[in-house]
Design a protein around this motif. Structure first.
Motif, PDB file in Angstrom:
ATOM      1  N   GLN A  52       0.768  -1.146   0.028  1.00 51.08           N
ATOM      2  CA  GLN A  52      -0.038   0.071  -0.052  1.00 51.08           C
ATOM      3  C   GLN A  52       0.842   1.484   0.045  1.00 51.08           C
ATOM      4  O   GLN A  52       1.991   1.299   0.774  1.00 51.08           O
ATOM      5  N   ASP A  53       0.472   2.108  -0.586  1.00 49.15           N
ATOM      6  CA  ASP A  53       1.125   3.459  -0.710  1.00 49.15           C
ATOM      7  C   ASP A  53       1.324   4.220   0.633  1.00 49.15           C
ATOM      8  O   ASP A  53       0.156   4.225   1.291  1.00 49.15           O
ATOM      9  N   ILE A  54       2.487   4.606   1.328  1.00 50.36           N
ATOM     10  CA  ILE A  54       2.722   5.159   2.427  1.00 50.36           C
ATOM     11  C   ILE A  54       1.862   6.664   2.048  1.00 50.36           C
ATOM     12  O   ILE A  54       2.128   7.491   1.391  1.00 50.36           O
ATOM     13  N   TYR A  55       1.057   6.842   3.241  1.00 45.29           N
ATOM     14  CA  TYR A  55       0.078   8.005   2.983  1.00 45.29           C
ATOM     15  C   TYR A  55       1.008   9.324   3.184  1.00 45.29           C
ATOM     16  O   TYR A  55       0.504  10.360   2.621  1.00 45.29           O
ATOM     17  N   HIS A  56       1.985   9.347   4.119  1.00 44.37           N
ATOM     18  CA  HIS A  56       2.613  10.680   4.115  1.00 44.37           C
ATOM     19  C   HIS A  56       4.083  10.304   4.254  1.00 44.37           C
ATOM     20  O   HIS A  56       4.414   9.384   4.805  1.00 44.37           O
ATOM     21  N   THR A  57       4.895  11.248   3.673  1.00 43.21           N
ATOM     22  CA  THR A  57       6.439  11.038   3.591  1.00 43.21           C
ATOM     23  C   THR A  57       6.921  11.039   4.983  1.00 43.21           C
ATOM     24  O   THR A  57       7.885  10.361   5.178  1.00 43.21           O
ATOM     25  N   ASN A  58       6.361  11.717   5.949  1.00 42.85           N
ATOM     26  CA  ASN A  58       6.943  11.812   7.220  1.00 42.85           C
ATOM     27  C   ASN A  58       6.987  10.444   8.156  1.00 42.85           C
ATOM     28  O   ASN A  58       7.340  10.674   9.289  1.00 42.85           O
ATOM     29  N   VAL A  59       6.265   9.676   7.704  1.00 36.87           N
ATOM     30  CA  VAL A  59       6.216   8.243   8.613  1.00 36.87           C
ATOM     31  C   VAL A  59       7.365   7.398   8.155  1.00 36.87           C
ATOM     32  O   VAL A  59       7.498   6.573   8.893  1.00 36.87           O
ATOM     33  N   MET A  60       8.089   7.764   6.909  1.00 37.60           N
ATOM     34  CA  MET A  60       9.236   6.941   6.536  1.00 37.60           C
ATOM     35  C   MET A  60      10.497   7.628   6.534  1.00 37.60           C
ATOM     36  O   MET A  60      11.455   6.866   6.220  1.00 37.60           O
ATOM     37  N   MET A  61      10.303   8.831   6.797  1.00 35.29           N
ATOM     38  CA  MET A  61      11.466   9.442   6.627  1.00 35.29           C
ATOM     39  C   MET A  61      11.556  10.707   7.407  1.00 35.29           C
ATOM     40  O   MET A  61      10.650  11.617   7.707  1.00 35.29           O
ATOM     41  N   ALA A  62      12.854  10.998   8.388  1.00 32.86           N
ATOM     42  CA  ALA A  62      12.918  12.175   9.054  1.00 32.86           C
ATOM     43  C   ALA A  62      14.554  12.978   8.657  1.00 32.86           C
ATOM     44  O   ALA A  62      15.425  12.326   8.661  1.00 32.86           O
ATOM     45  N   LEU A  63      14.511  14.313   8.236  1.00 29.96           N
ATOM     46  CA  LEU A  63      15.708  14.755   7.880  1.00 29.96           C
ATOM     47  C   LEU A  63      16.093  15.802   8.860  1.00 29.96           C
ATOM     48  O   LEU A  63      15.485  16.632   9.485  1.00 29.96           O
ATOM     49  N   GLY A  64      17.458  15.583   9.438  1.00 27.33           N
ATOM     50  CA  GLY A  64      18.039  16.538  10.420  1.00 27.33           C
ATOM     51  C   GLY A  64      18.955  17.323   9.630  1.00 27.33           C
ATOM     52  O   GLY A  64      19.388  17.243   8.402  1.00 27.33           O
ATOM     53  N   GLU A  65      19.805  18.003  10.376  1.00 27.24           N
ATOM     54  CA  GLU A  65      20.651  18.907   9.822  1.00 27.24           C
ATOM     55  C   GLU A  65      21.885  18.059   9.225  1.00 27.24           C
ATOM     56  O   GLU A  65      22.460  18.372   7.941  1.00 27.24           O
ATOM     57  N   THR A  66      22.322  17.000   9.744  1.00 31.77           N
ATOM     58  CA  THR A  66      23.545  16.357   9.312  1.00 31.77           C
ATOM     59  C   THR A  66      23.207  14.740   9.056  1.00 31.77           C
ATOM     60  O   THR A  66      24.163  14.108   8.847  1.00 31.77           O
ATOM     61  N   PHE A  67      21.900  14.599   9.261  1.00 31.11           N
ATOM     62  CA  PHE A  67      21.536  13.165   8.972  1.00 31.11           C
ATOM     63  C   PHE A  67      20.297  12.921   8.543  1.00 31.11           C
ATOM     64  O   PHE A  67      19.301  13.808   8.409  1.00 31.11           O
ATOM     65  N   VAL A  68      19.681  11.640   8.042  1.00 35.46           N
ATOM     66  CA  VAL A  68      18.251  11.402   7.583  1.00 35.46           C
ATOM     67  C   VAL A  68      17.938   9.823   8.122  1.00 35.46           C
ATOM     68  O   VAL A  68      18.823   8.978   8.054  1.00 35.46           O
ATOM     69  N   VAL A  69      16.957   9.789   8.800  1.00 34.63           N
ATOM     70  CA  VAL A  69      16.362   8.585   9.185  1.00 34.63           C
ATOM     71  C   VAL A  69      15.390   8.081   8.238  1.00 34.63           C
ATOM     72  O   VAL A  69      14.405   8.916   7.658  1.00 34.63           O
ATOM     73  N   ILE A  70      15.596   6.946   7.388  1.00 38.44           N
ATOM     74  CA  ILE A  70      14.608   6.564   6.540  1.00 38.44           C
ATOM     75  C   ILE A  70      14.691   5.066   6.335  1.00 38.44           C
ATOM     76  O   ILE A  70      15.576   4.194   6.544  1.00 38.44           O
ATOM     77  N   CYS A  71      13.441   4.696   5.934  1.00 37.96           N
ATOM     78  CA  CYS A  71      13.099   3.287   5.853  1.00 37.96           C
ATOM     79  C   CYS A  71      13.261   3.062   4.089  1.00 37.96           C
ATOM     80  O   CYS A  71      12.222   3.199   3.371  1.00 37.96           O
ATOM     81  N   LEU A  72      14.308   2.907   3.825  1.00 39.41           N
ATOM     82  CA  LEU A  72      14.650   2.630   2.165  1.00 39.41           C
ATOM     83  C   LEU A  72      13.869   1.440   1.535  1.00 39.41           C
ATOM     84  O   LEU A  72      13.796   1.266   0.551  1.00 39.41           O
TER      85      LEU A  72
END
Length: 332
Positions: A208-228
């Protein structure tokens, strides 16, 4: 209307355009909405796989639990030195998702205040002038108002920083496309804000399409948390990884199971000592491995709070509860 706004707001360039080196990715000023009638929303459940209908609690118990969780979260943020602007939700009309203001408004460094078109009709009630006035009374000003909600009558939706992950320092707007994130509307907004869009597709473990980008990705100043793992197209995945390398973001990859525990729904902010904090729910923090925690702590301090009721019934987490305020402050 949008074309008129665009032509007018392009005039801001000489006065308002900031050099990329001066742009802030994080702010210590945030808006949060204290819920009046939090509950399970049938309309949003149509494409939000993170929502659950747990019938162990009655509606009034759900509402009370959500208020306690909200107040506890605000208390922790303020204790850490974050400036939290709390606006009270109005009792009528009933707005079960009012606790998630990031979906209908963004407040930008150049003075832009953008309001967005929402997928669920009941959520459109959340756009209230009283909430915006609460922010402005805290000493901020906005010279440019962008109203995108007229797109609802054309079934075009773009739900704020649920749909869009902004890299303000590099003028990038990341978005996974879904029924709540229209590619053409994103392009129009990026032209107005002078950002470049980075679009891709993301699906959960059930396809199923993930409804919002911010549940699979968080962007910081020097890092990114992501479910690739959600990015199934190899070319899109390579494109994202290259973008992160080009912008010097260390990739902290999370699994599908961790994403389902809201470990992708985080937000980096600042406090009054100019320290950065990565804000998340207790569930998200518990889902991280010791190695991931150690990596993130090299970049920033971690702060978490229990918001289980809000996550279960609302299908959103800590990041969804926060609207960042980057607006210029009024001169005294």
């Amino acid at each position: 209307n949008f074309e008129l706004q665009t032509s007018n707001f392009k005039l801001r360039t000489s006065n308002f355009k900031l050099l990329n080196s001066m742009r802030r990715q994080t702010t210590r000023h945030i808006l949060m909405i204290r819920p009046a009638n939090f509950g399970f929303n049938e309309e949003t459940a149509a494409n939000n796989a993170f929502q659950s209908r747990d019938e162990r609690l009655r509606p009034e118990e759900i509402r009370k639990h959500a208020i306690r969780e909200f107040d506890g979260f605000v208390e922790r943020l303020r204790a850490a030195g974050v400036h939290v602007i709390v606006a009270a939700d109005s009792a009528k009309p009933v707005k079960p998702d009012a606790v998630f203001p990031n979906n209908w408004a963004t407040f930008h460094q150049e003075g832009f205040l953008v309001t967005y078109p929402m997928f669920a009709p009941v959520r459109r009630r959340e756009r209230r002038r009283q909430v915006i006035d609460t922010v402005l009374r805290e000493g901020f000003h906005s010279d440019h108002r962008v109203n995108l909600e007229f797109n609802e009558k054309f079934n075009r939706f773009l739900e704020g920083t649920g749909s869009i992950i902004f890299d303000h320092q590099h003028r990038l707007a990341y978005a996974c496309l879904s029924p709540r994130t229209d590619a053409d509307l994103l392009d129009e907004l990026c032209q107005l804000l002078e950002y470049d869009k980075v679009v891709f597709h993301a699906q959960d473990g059930n396809g199923q399409d993930i409804y919002h980008t911010n549940v699979m990705m968080a962007l910081g100043e020097t890092f990114v948390v992501i479910c690739l793992d959600t990015v199934r197209d190899p070319q899109e995945r390579r494109m994202l990884e290259q973008k992160f390398r080009d912008t010097q973001k260390e990739i902290v990859e999370i699994s599908l199971a961790q994403m389902n525990a809201f470990a992708g729904n985080m937000l980096q902010i600042r406090n009054d000592r100019d320290e950065t904090l990565l804000v998340m729910s207790e569930q998200a923090y518990r889902a991280l491995t010791p190695e991931q925690i150690q990596t993130l702590e090299r970049h920033t301090r971690l702060l978490y709070s229990p918001i289980d009721t809000i996550e279960t019934y609302g299908g959103g987490s800590a990041r969804c509860m926060i609207a960042e305020v980057f607006l210029p402050e009024k001169e005294v």
